[in-house]
Design an enzyme around this catalytic site. Structure first.
Site, PDB file in Angstrom:
ATOM      1  N   GLY A  98       0.826  -1.208   0.000  1.00 38.92           N
ATOM      2  CA  GLY A  98       0.000   0.000   0.000  1.00 38.92           C
ATOM      3  C   GLY A  98       0.860   1.257   0.000  1.00 38.92           C
ATOM      4  O   GLY A  98       1.157   1.795  -1.055  1.00 38.92           O
ATOM      5  N   SER A 129       4.861  -5.503  -3.350  1.00 35.59           N
ATOM      6  CA  SER A 129       4.637  -4.073  -3.494  1.00 35.59           C
ATOM      7  C   SER A 129       5.319  -3.301  -2.357  1.00 35.59           C
ATOM      8  O   SER A 129       6.510  -3.432  -2.156  1.00 35.59           O
ATOM      9  CB  SER A 129       3.132  -3.793  -3.562  1.00 35.59           C
ATOM     10  OG  SER A 129       2.890  -2.465  -3.956  1.00 35.59           O
ATOM     11  N   TYR A 130       4.560  -2.491  -1.598  1.00 36.01           N
ATOM     12  CA  TYR A 130       5.193  -1.743  -0.509  1.00 36.01           C
ATOM     13  C   TYR A 130       5.674  -2.656   0.615  1.00 36.01           C
ATOM     14  O   TYR A 130       6.440  -2.242   1.483  1.00 36.01           O
ATOM     15  CB  TYR A 130       4.256  -0.665   0.038  1.00 36.01           C
ATOM     16  CG  TYR A 130       5.000   0.388   0.820  1.00 36.01           C
ATOM     17  CD1 TYR A 130       5.719   1.375   0.164  1.00 36.01           C
ATOM     18  CD2 TYR A 130       5.026   0.365   2.212  1.00 36.01           C
ATOM     19  CE1 TYR A 130       6.449   2.320   0.878  1.00 36.01           C
ATOM     20  CE2 TYR A 130       5.743   1.311   2.931  1.00 36.01           C
ATOM     21  CZ  TYR A 130       6.454   2.288   2.259  1.00 36.01           C
ATOM     22  OH  TYR A 130       7.191   3.216   2.957  1.00 36.01           O
ATOM     23  N   ASP A 159       3.637  -5.279 -15.059  1.00 38.18           N
ATOM     24  CA  ASP A 159       3.299  -4.253 -14.064  1.00 38.18           C
ATOM     25  C   ASP A 159       4.069  -2.980 -14.397  1.00 38.18           C
ATOM     26  O   ASP A 159       5.288  -3.014 -14.546  1.00 38.18           O
ATOM     27  CB  ASP A 159       3.685  -4.758 -12.674  1.00 38.18           C
ATOM     28  CG  ASP A 159       3.506  -3.721 -11.582  1.00 38.18           C
ATOM     29  OD1 ASP A 159       2.674  -2.809 -11.758  1.00 38.18           O
ATOM     30  OD2 ASP A 159       4.184  -3.831 -10.547  1.00 38.18           O
ATOM     31  N   HIS A 194       1.160  -6.951 -11.319  1.00 39.54           N
ATOM     32  CA  HIS A 194       1.636  -6.586  -9.985  1.00 39.54           C
ATOM     33  C   HIS A 194       1.419  -7.706  -8.976  1.00 39.54           C
ATOM     34  O   HIS A 194       2.290  -7.987  -8.160  1.00 39.54           O
ATOM     35  CB  HIS A 194       0.905  -5.313  -9.544  1.00 39.54           C
ATOM     36  CG  HIS A 194       1.482  -4.659  -8.341  1.00 39.54           C
ATOM     37  ND1 HIS A 194       2.742  -4.120  -8.315  1.00 39.54           N
ATOM     38  CD2 HIS A 194       0.957  -4.448  -7.097  1.00 39.54           C
ATOM     39  CE1 HIS A 194       2.975  -3.589  -7.115  1.00 39.54           C
ATOM     40  NE2 HIS A 194       1.912  -3.780  -6.362  1.00 39.54           N
TER      41      HIS A 194
END
Length: 469
Positions: free
Chosen positions: A95, A191-192, A391, A443
């Site tokens: 996020g 991701s984050y 992605d 992603h």
């Protein structure tokens, strides 16, 4: 006649053997059940609404990580069929502010998928709990069902507190589930979580050095499409946009000449160059999966903040581009929350896949994870980084550019790896780290290429290189 008698004796012996095996299974089952503590039993999920029959156990609930401020993190454990024989793997989504239950558990690596009507579930045949006990954590407080009673904390969360709380969660959770205390343990995410995962690994590493009596048996971690280094990630991202014909030569040159990616703040000229490309050249694509349909215009709401500060927000992706809506319907159902022992504090807001409040108010973000990688590589942990190649938000070019600055020695040079006779991606093995691409994945790699992601996970756990044929 003699032959017939021998046959009857043989059948009788086989029946006795089957009975013996069944008795052993029942004894093991009874022993396992009876060894569960009352706290574990309180967290047991008997069955989720609309759930198909399964042979594995599930547990979910809260672990308090800060009593004074009232911070509680929500978890969901989906055990393997034979949990005692399998490692424990923690999964974190990014996020910052997105739910591991909405994405990791419900779209990617969990045992269930949610039907479009959000009233029933079906099985994921490539669930990672076939190979390990998977622990999904909604982190930090304010994500999903995880909560804080100190409302100001929703506006000042960041990397450091998230790592501290995650370590506190693990220590408390393993006290509740002591059977996992000495189990081989891995961390995974995307991701984050490219920040969350190595930061937590470093926390555990330091904790183990200072507390040998309460050791967490961390073996390594695996992250996908991971935010790694602001400078190199951003350069690699712009290169991906240009090389995949998303932006023009003019926009590419304008961004490269206007933006200093070494800085944490960008000039107005840089902002304008990025905004122009974003608003005039991207088009209505799903930036997390550039070759699949987007959900609709209103759903694609990513801003250039991503490039400016590397804080990513996953909106829509997947073969069903609106798949996250299924999770938001399902996990807001009162009977689902009751079955999962969730929302028992009466959270004042609706369960959502991501928290805008957390994302927009993130207070600290480590500029580069490369120093953390270097420390963990030196400590000998198994580290794999993978990247779905469609992605455009955390693209393969960004990850490769960031990792190249670790200056690692190549053990096994670049080669294609295979699944079902097809090239599944490409990989290179370094001293201390394995990098792999996953062909045709966006992603959320396990959503787009579940079989390839599952094979990748199997090889990671086994410590084996990806197959060359």
């Amino acid at each position: 006649m003699l032959g017939q008698r021998r046959k009857l004796i043989l059948i009788a012996v086989m029946n006795l053997q089957q009975l013996f095996v069944m008795c052993l299974f029942l004894i093991t089952l009874i022993t396992t059940v009876s060894s569960l503590t009352q706290e574990q039993e309180n967290d047991r999920i008997t069955a989720l609404p609309g759930q198909p029959a399964v042979e594995f156990s599930q547990f979910s609930g809260y672990v308090t990580v800060h009593k004074k401020h009232g911070r509680g993190l929500f978890y969901w454990l989906t055990e393997a069929v034979n949990p005692q024989d399998k490692p424990l793997v923690l999964w974190l989504n990014g996020g910052p502010g997105c739910s591991s239950i909405a994405y990791g558990a419900s779209e990617e690596i969990g045992p269930f998928r949610i039907h479009k009507n959000a009233s029933s579930l079906y099985l994921n045949k490539y669930s990672w709990n076939l190979e390990a006990n998977i622990l999904f954590l909604e982190s930090p407080a304010g994500v999903g069902f995880s909560y804080t009673n100190t409302s100001t904390e929703l506006r000042n969360s960041g990397d450091k507190r998230t790592a501290r709380d995650a370590l506190k969660f693990l220590k408390e959770w393993m006290t509740r589930f002591p059977q996992y205390k000495n189990r081989d343990f891995y961390i995974s995410g995307e991701s984050y979580a490219g920040h969350y995962v190595p930061q937590l690994a470093k926390k555990i590493h330091n904790y183990n050095k200072n507390h040998p009596g309460s050791f967490i048996n961390l073996k390594g971690f695996i992250v996908g499409n991971a935010v790694t280094d602001n400078q190199y990630d951003n350069i690699g991202t712009v290169d991906y946009w240009w090389s995949h014909s998303i932006i023009s030569d003019t926009a590419y040159k304008s961004i490269k000449s206007s933006c200093n990616f070494k800085s944490t703040k960008y000039t107005e000229k840089c902002d304008n160059a990025i905004d122009y490309a974003w608003n005039n050249e991207f088009g209505e694509i799903d930036q997390y999966s550039i070759y699949t349909p987007s959900c609709n215009k209103s759903s694609v709401n990513v801003t250039s903040t991503r490039l400016k500060n590397s804080l990513m927000r996953r909106r829509v992706s997947g073969y069903d581009p609106c798949i996250e809506k299924n999770a938001e319907k399902y996990f807001n159902r009162p009977e689902v929350q009751q079955a999962m022992h969730a929302n028992n504090t009466g959270i004042a807001y609706k369960w959502t896949a991501c928290s805008d409040e957390l994302l927009e108010n993130w207070k600290d973000s480590q500029f580069s994870m490369l120093p953390t990688y270097k420390k963990l590589i030196a400590a000998g942990y198994r580290i794999w980084v993978f990247s779905g190649d469609t992605d455009s938000v955390v693209p393969v070019t960004a990850t490769r550019m960031s990792l190249s600055h670790l200056d690692l020695t190549v053990k096994t040079p670049w080669y294609p790896w295979y699944s079902k006779g097809q090239v599944a991606g490409w990989t290179e093995v370094y001293e201390g780290l394995t990098f792999a691409t996953v062909r045709g994945a966006g992603h959320e790699v396990p959503l787009f290429q579940p079989k390839r992601a599952f094979l990748l996970f199997q090889r990671f756990l086994a410590g084996k290189n990806l197959p060359k044929s």
